[in-house]
Design an enzyme around this catalytic site. Sequence first.
Site, PDB file in Angstrom:
ATOM      1  N   HIS A   1     -15.693   7.032   1.261  1.00  0.00           N
ATOM      2  CA  HIS A   1     -15.660   7.156   2.721  1.00  0.00           C
ATOM      3  C   HIS A   1     -16.312   8.446   3.175  1.00  0.00           C
ATOM      4  CE1 HIS A   1     -13.978   8.961   6.376  1.00  0.00           C
ATOM      5  NE2 HIS A   1     -14.118   7.748   6.876  1.00  0.00           N
TER       6      HIS A   1
ATOM      7  N   ASP B   1       1.690   4.991   0.453  1.00  0.00           N
ATOM      8  CA  ASP B   1       1.140   6.119   1.184  1.00  0.00           C
ATOM      9  C   ASP B   1       1.180   7.404   0.355  1.00  0.00           C
ATOM     10  OD1 ASP B   1       0.254   7.322   3.787  1.00  0.00           O
ATOM     11  OD2 ASP B   1       2.123   8.434   3.556  1.00  0.00           O
ATOM     12  N   ALA B   2       0.060   8.113   0.307  1.00  0.00           N
ATOM     13  CA  ALA B   2      -0.054   9.472  -0.234  1.00  0.00           C
ATOM     14  C   ALA B   2       0.764   9.688  -1.503  1.00  0.00           C
ATOM     15  CB  ALA B   2       0.357  10.479   0.839  1.00  0.00           C
TER      16      ALA B   2
ATOM     17  N   ASP C   1     -13.448   9.376  -1.451  1.00  0.00           N
ATOM     18  CA  ASP C   1     -14.740  10.003  -1.733  1.00  0.00           C
ATOM     19  C   ASP C   1     -15.890   9.137  -1.221  1.00  0.00           C
ATOM     20  OD1 ASP C   1     -13.400  12.071  -2.928  1.00  0.00           O
ATOM     21  OD2 ASP C   1     -14.470  11.965  -4.828  1.00  0.00           O
TER      22      ASP C   1
ATOM     23  N   ARG D   1       0.883  -1.168   0.000  1.00  0.00           N
ATOM     24  CA  ARG D   1       0.000   0.000   0.000  1.00  0.00           C
ATOM     25  C   ARG D   1       0.921   1.218   0.000  1.00  0.00           C
ATOM     26  NH1 ARG D   1      -0.997   4.642   3.556  1.00  0.00           N
ATOM     27  NH2 ARG D   1      -3.141   5.272   3.266  1.00  0.00           N
TER      28      ARG D   1
ATOM     29  N   GLU E   1      -2.732   5.165  -2.027  1.00  0.00           N
ATOM     30  CA  GLU E   1      -3.543   6.198  -1.388  1.00  0.00           C
ATOM     31  C   GLU E   1      -3.329   7.456  -2.211  1.00  0.00           C
ATOM     32  OE1 GLU E   1      -4.029   8.769   2.740  1.00  0.00           O
ATOM     33  OE2 GLU E   1      -2.075   7.985   2.151  1.00  0.00           O
TER      34      GLU E   1
END
Length: 586
Positions: A309, A244-245, A307, A242, A281
């Site tokens: 969420h 991040d950002a 979105d 995953r 993400e």
Amino acid sequence: MQFEVWAPEAGSAALCTAGGRLPMERDERRAGWWTAEAEAADGDRYGFSLDGGPVLPDPRSRRQPDGPDGGSAVVDQDAHTWRAAWAGRGLPGAVLYELHIGTFTEAGTFDAAAERLGHLVELGVTHVSVMPVCPFPGTHGWGYEGVSLWAVHEPYGGPGGLKRFVDTAHGLGLAVVLDVVHNHLGPSGNHLPAFGPYFTDTHHTPWGSAVNLDAPGSDEVRAYLLGSALAWLRDYRLDGLRLDAVHALADGRALTFLEELSTAVDALASELGRPLTLIAESDLCDPRTTTPRTEGGIGLHAQWNDDFHHALHTALTGESQGYYADFATAPLAALAKTMTKAFFHNGTYSSFRGRAHGRPVDAARTPAHRFVGYAQTHDQIGNRALGDRLAAGLSPGLQACAAALVLTGPFVPMLFMGEEWGARTPWQFFTDHTDEELARAVRDGRRREFAAHGWAEEDIPDPQDPATRARSCLDWSEPERDPHARLYAWYRELVALRRALPDLSDPDLESVRTAYDEEARWIVCRRGDLRVAVNLSGKPAAIPLGAARRRAGGGRVLAAWEPVRAPGADGLLHLPAESCVVLADS
């Protein structure tokens, strides 16, 4: 054993071991690299000295036994005997579960977490998404300020602990995805600038100078990050990463780092003969993030869908502050839009940003498993002032509704640890900085941030207080008693339905249909021959399911939070307050 380090600006370099300093030689084939040969075994300590300076840890260290500022240690990657035969597990049809090693159990170690993996099997989870495990100062922290991007946090159990955790997970049929951070490194224990241009002032980020992805010297920096990513997948047998950002990666090159990474990971998957997954993400609402490279995209395999969420959170809670403002005017309409078009912001105006944002998703060509949907994540809980979960403010019925929308929705569902039983423990922001000045700055900065939004500074938990982390550990006695036990049984039932009914894992985003009533606060989602009806109101709702339902003779109830009958001849579904139901057409 050969030791090597990239230090392009150094005039000399030395390998430092228990036996003393050994001068290193320039590598004539690779500019800026230094090498040395020395006897070494698993666990032996070493470091590098540049131009006669202090001994520094290896940027590519596989182990930091004494933390980021200590010496590096040799790791024999073949020392672990893998027990589980594992062919891998792809993302389509998956159910993800995000957990933090340091708070999943009170012990906060890989081995303790591994002992709880049977719970995830019982729940029906397929993939464990582990938050970052690179070394950071102290013992406890979120992990997003990690350094030494090739190493494993020693208090969690180090490299051996991670391998045992992955081996246990695979033995239980669980895939493991690891959260990695490429957009910044922690401010403490970060020795990379001493070795070379790992950072650049060409771009500025909320964390200071940007990781150097496009300035002079960036070829080696990108190779450093790529090598780290591939090492996690190869040496620890992980099933995915995953990222991040990724929107914070400042990269102006024609061939972006993310494209290089997706290409390299796909090649490694072919070499290993098992699927490997990259999940981004991203705040960009850009479908090109997961569009295949052959179609002009970046080629990542999935992305978190914030979105969805935000729309769900606003519909459940009525909150409208910050970025929730864009969704709060008509939350059920926003939720319906995200469930059928993935992004709410697909070129629309964002009041939070003060500009248009996003790009439309081609629902006819984009499978729904390109998106991960969730009601809670570490960010959406931990970045709140008190780290309060949905369970702190919502009834069990509304939590059950959230679960129904996530677990029967079109996207790959993801749960945050403890969500499945409505954990009452908060998940707060905590740190363990050994630098007192930095610790004070973090504490004061967080209190000032929330004071600006009306919070009393004394009410904001101190990130450095050990009690903040202790409060954030799961209470594993909760699932054994109500109301937690009932909610946990509901999650298990929904996950089982998702796995048993092909309509619920159908990747055809274009076939998803929704109907809703903003004022009455109900929404219905149709997935093939199934309909999921959710009543978020505090009053019972009479939901018209239409002529198709009447012709089908009322259908049948597959799962319901409260007792409910299938619609009668009038096609009306009478759904109790704050409840939900999954219906089959026949």
